[in-house]
Design an enzyme around this catalytic site. Sequence first.
Site, PDB file in Angstrom:
ATOM      1  N   GLU A  66       0.893  -1.162   0.000  1.00 38.26           N
ATOM      2  CA  GLU A  66       0.000   0.000   0.000  1.00 38.26           C
ATOM      3  C   GLU A  66       0.927   1.206   0.000  1.00 38.26           C
ATOM      4  O   GLU A  66       1.582   1.479   1.003  1.00 38.26           O
ATOM      5  CB  GLU A  66      -0.859   0.019   1.272  1.00 38.26           C
ATOM      6  CG  GLU A  66      -1.715  -1.210   1.472  1.00 38.26           C
ATOM      7  CD  GLU A  66      -2.866  -1.281   0.495  1.00 38.26           C
ATOM      8  OE1 GLU A  66      -3.333  -0.214   0.065  1.00 38.26           O
ATOM      9  OE2 GLU A  66      -3.278  -2.394   0.157  1.00 38.26           O
ATOM     10  N   CYS A  79      -3.017   8.465   3.778  1.00 35.32           N
ATOM     11  CA  CYS A  79      -2.744   7.912   2.455  1.00 35.32           C
ATOM     12  C   CYS A  79      -3.909   8.164   1.514  1.00 35.32           C
ATOM     13  O   CYS A  79      -3.741   8.168   0.300  1.00 35.32           O
ATOM     14  CB  CYS A  79      -2.477   6.422   2.571  1.00 35.32           C
ATOM     15  SG  CYS A  79      -3.732   5.558   3.519  1.00 35.32           S
TER      16      CYS A  79
HETATM   17  P1  NAP Z   1       8.384   4.892   4.480  1.00 40.59           P
HETATM   18  O1  NAP Z   1       9.493   5.805   4.792  1.00 40.59           O
HETATM   19  O2  NAP Z   1       8.368   4.214   3.169  1.00 40.59           O
HETATM   20  O3  NAP Z   1       8.414   3.796   5.660  1.00 40.59           O
HETATM   21  C1  NAP Z   1       7.425   2.824   5.763  1.00 40.59           C
HETATM   22  C2  NAP Z   1       7.928   1.673   6.605  1.00 40.59           C
HETATM   23  O4  NAP Z   1       8.961   0.975   5.915  1.00 40.59           O
HETATM   24  C3  NAP Z   1       8.528   2.079   7.934  1.00 40.59           C
HETATM   25  O5  NAP Z   1       8.153   1.138   8.916  1.00 40.59           O
HETATM   26  C4  NAP Z   1      10.022   1.992   7.668  1.00 40.59           C
HETATM   27  O6  NAP Z   1      10.773   1.775   8.830  1.00 40.59           O
HETATM   28  C5  NAP Z   1      10.053   0.779   6.785  1.00 40.59           C
HETATM   29  N1  NAP Z   1      11.237   0.601   5.982  1.00 40.59           N
HETATM   30  C6  NAP Z   1      11.879   1.528   5.225  1.00 40.59           C
HETATM   31  N2  NAP Z   1      12.905   0.940   4.565  1.00 40.59           N
HETATM   32  C7  NAP Z   1      12.895  -0.377   4.916  1.00 40.59           C
HETATM   33  C8  NAP Z   1      13.713  -1.507   4.598  1.00 40.59           C
HETATM   34  N3  NAP Z   1      14.742  -1.393   3.757  1.00 40.59           N
HETATM   35  N4  NAP Z   1      13.421  -2.701   5.179  1.00 40.59           N
HETATM   36  C9  NAP Z   1      12.396  -2.833   6.027  1.00 40.59           C
HETATM   37  N5  NAP Z   1      11.589  -1.787   6.376  1.00 40.59           N
HETATM   38  C10 NAP Z   1      11.842  -0.588   5.825  1.00 40.59           C
HETATM   39  O7  NAP Z   1       6.962   5.611   4.642  1.00 40.59           O
HETATM   40  P2  NAP Z   1       6.435   6.568   5.837  1.00 40.59           P
HETATM   41  O8  NAP Z   1       7.188   7.850   5.763  1.00 40.59           O
HETATM   42  O9  NAP Z   1       6.403   5.843   7.136  1.00 40.59           O
HETATM   43  O10 NAP Z   1       4.920   6.801   5.421  1.00 40.59           O
HETATM   44  C11 NAP Z   1       4.502   7.814   4.544  1.00 40.59           C
HETATM   45  C12 NAP Z   1       4.157   7.262   3.188  1.00 40.59           C
HETATM   46  O11 NAP Z   1       3.296   6.133   3.332  1.00 40.59           O
HETATM   47  C13 NAP Z   1       3.381   8.239   2.319  1.00 40.59           C
HETATM   48  O12 NAP Z   1       3.937   8.242   1.036  1.00 40.59           O
HETATM   49  C14 NAP Z   1       1.967   7.672   2.275  1.00 40.59           C
HETATM   50  O13 NAP Z   1       1.247   7.956   1.096  1.00 40.59           O
HETATM   51  C15 NAP Z   1       2.198   6.226   2.443  1.00 40.59           C
HETATM   52  N6  NAP Z   1       1.039   5.574   3.062  1.00 40.59           N
HETATM   53  C16 NAP Z   1       0.270   4.746   2.301  1.00 40.59           C
HETATM   54  C17 NAP Z   1      -0.817   4.106   2.863  1.00 40.59           C
HETATM   55  C18 NAP Z   1      -1.683   3.185   2.057  1.00 40.59           C
HETATM   56  O14 NAP Z   1      -2.525   2.498   2.639  1.00 40.59           O
HETATM   57  N7  NAP Z   1      -1.525   3.131   0.760  1.00 40.59           N
HETATM   58  C19 NAP Z   1      -1.126   4.309   4.204  1.00 40.59           C
HETATM   59  C20 NAP Z   1      -0.329   5.167   4.950  1.00 40.59           C
HETATM   60  C21 NAP Z   1       0.760   5.788   4.358  1.00 40.59           C
HETATM   61  P3  NAP Z   1      11.480   3.003   9.619  1.00 40.59           P
HETATM   62  O15 NAP Z   1      10.397   3.947  10.008  1.00 40.59           O
HETATM   63  O16 NAP Z   1      12.113   2.338  10.788  1.00 40.59           O
HETATM   64  O17 NAP Z   1      12.447   3.599   8.648  1.00 40.59           O
END
Ligand code: NAP
Length: 523
Positions: free
Chosen positions: A260, A299
């Site tokens: 997602e 999101c």
């Molecule tokens: P993010 O930076 O991509 O991080 C998401 C998750 O991935 C975090 O738990 C992060 O851990 C983890 N992660 C990052 N790199 C990883 C790796 N190499 N291995 C394992 N885990 C890893 O996103 P965010 O800043 O938290 O969220 C914002 C984004 O999410 C926005 O773009 C939004 O649109 C999207 N979003 C989408 C939905 C949906 O349902 N489509 C819902 C909510 C948000 P760490 O935090 O420890 O780095």
Amino acid sequence: MSTTAPALESYVSGRWQSGTDEGTTLTDAVTGNPVARVSSTGVDTAAAVRWGREVGGPALRALPFAERAALVKAVATVLGEAREELYELSARTGATRRDSAVDIDGGIGTLAVYASKGRKELPEGDVLLDGDIEPLGRGGTFAGRHLYRSRLGVAVQINAFNFPVWGPAEKFAPALLAGVPTIIKPATPTAYLTELMVRRVIESGVLPEGALQLVCGSARQLLDELDGQDSVWFTGSADTAAALRRHPAVTERSARFNAEADSLNASVLGPDAVAGTPEFDLYVDQLVTEMTVKAGQKCTAIRRAFVPAAAADDVVEAVRSRLAEVVVGSPADERSVMGALVSHEQRDSVREAVARLAGAGGIVYGNPASIDVVGADDTTGAFLSPLLLRCDDTDRPEPHDIEAFGPVSTVLPYTGTADVVDQLARGGGSLVASVVSEDAAFQRDVVLGAGAHHGRMLLLDRHSAAENTGHGIPMPQLVHGGPGRAGGGEEEGGLRAVLHHMQRVAIQGSPALLESFAPGPRP
Ligand code: NAP
């Protein structure tokens, strides 16, 4: 760095443990004070995967669907009892009570829906049949049918920062019903709220050991142990989704992977809905709500506001006057309508995205550089004004391409149905689009023209408004996910989500034998 903040703990292999180093200090989004330290160093994630497979999975699979549904209900009850405590901590993420309701009550409600559907709609026992027996021979002695069996691995969920309660809850409930243990990895900025949620569930003792584990901190090695019986449920940015999709656990060992990701969701005002109609007001109201709830860090928030060209000035004026009433400030101050973004880093990234969006048009409400706040210090809190942009040159790529993950939306004029259907598609796939109109033919044309690009479409008019569940609120009964840029995944959507944790098996043999897999009558 302050060392006064308590260390968050992970719950792995049946015990709570903190990282072995200082880790990262997480700060209060409003005051800037330290809330917790977080580190996954020394936390044995390989052992967590084994514990889930060897301890949690067998315990869950020993239970029939009805008892698993009772566990989901029990978790909802535990979180209901912890509700106020969760709300209090949630305020430290910058969330007002309205924001926390979406996350915390939304999470509890989702669990309750899954518990109810599981109890009422899943069969007795633990075998799920799919479809009828299909004859495969002329003599009637050989046939085939499908059934579902629980997968024998773990469901690893990797969550985004913006829904620290709802995100884990909506992923966990279907896995539990399927008899699959879960490992939650919360996003680091708000991991303390997920930790409290999991702590209350674990200490209540309602779940069998191994059914639920938690890994706080960066946990970059979490996928290394996964294989074809495991699955990864990712929510976050498109960039991270793309990186995880390339992991050998997915590409070589066929762990299931669901994403997602980010999404340029839209709302369309119908040509009939001119100023003065109920639909015009509904459109403006919904846009302001989506811009300001959780300070736009949803999101599903509306990033692209499509309006008939002739109505653009009226819409901009109406939204501006509504945004002028939005008081920004501390969640602790009753006057606050909108809280803070989760962190200064997040605010910086929104400002940078807004600067790029503004290059394609202009900001028509709000100042990205400053905002008057109530009950807080605007230098310590990650506050940002709601920002409305307008882009009349709809051929510009920016509004269809740049996600500013904050209280930001762009008004885009369209010239007719074909034009708006075309512009909707330019978002590259999104979670949700609304059509606000009393013209049923227009609504149908937009749904049929643009449906393939969206996971969900909400059709809003004066007749359905009173019971409208909201553009930004995914419903457990309906699909949450979207094609293309939105990640191409699918969560929720009722009990279909349970099947994602099971293996569909085709079995062939004598019709009598195949018949014997049918569950008995429900009690
Ligand atoms: P993010 O930076 O991509 O991080 C998401 C998750 O991935 C975090 O738990 C992060 O851990 C983890 N992660 C990052 N790199 C990883 C790796 N190499 N291995 C394992 N885990 C890893 O996103 P965010 O800043 O938290 O969220 C914002 C984004 O999410 C926005 O773009 C939004 O649109 C999207 N979003 C989408 C939905 C949906 O349902 N489509 C819902 C909510 C948000 P760490 O935090 O420890 O780095």
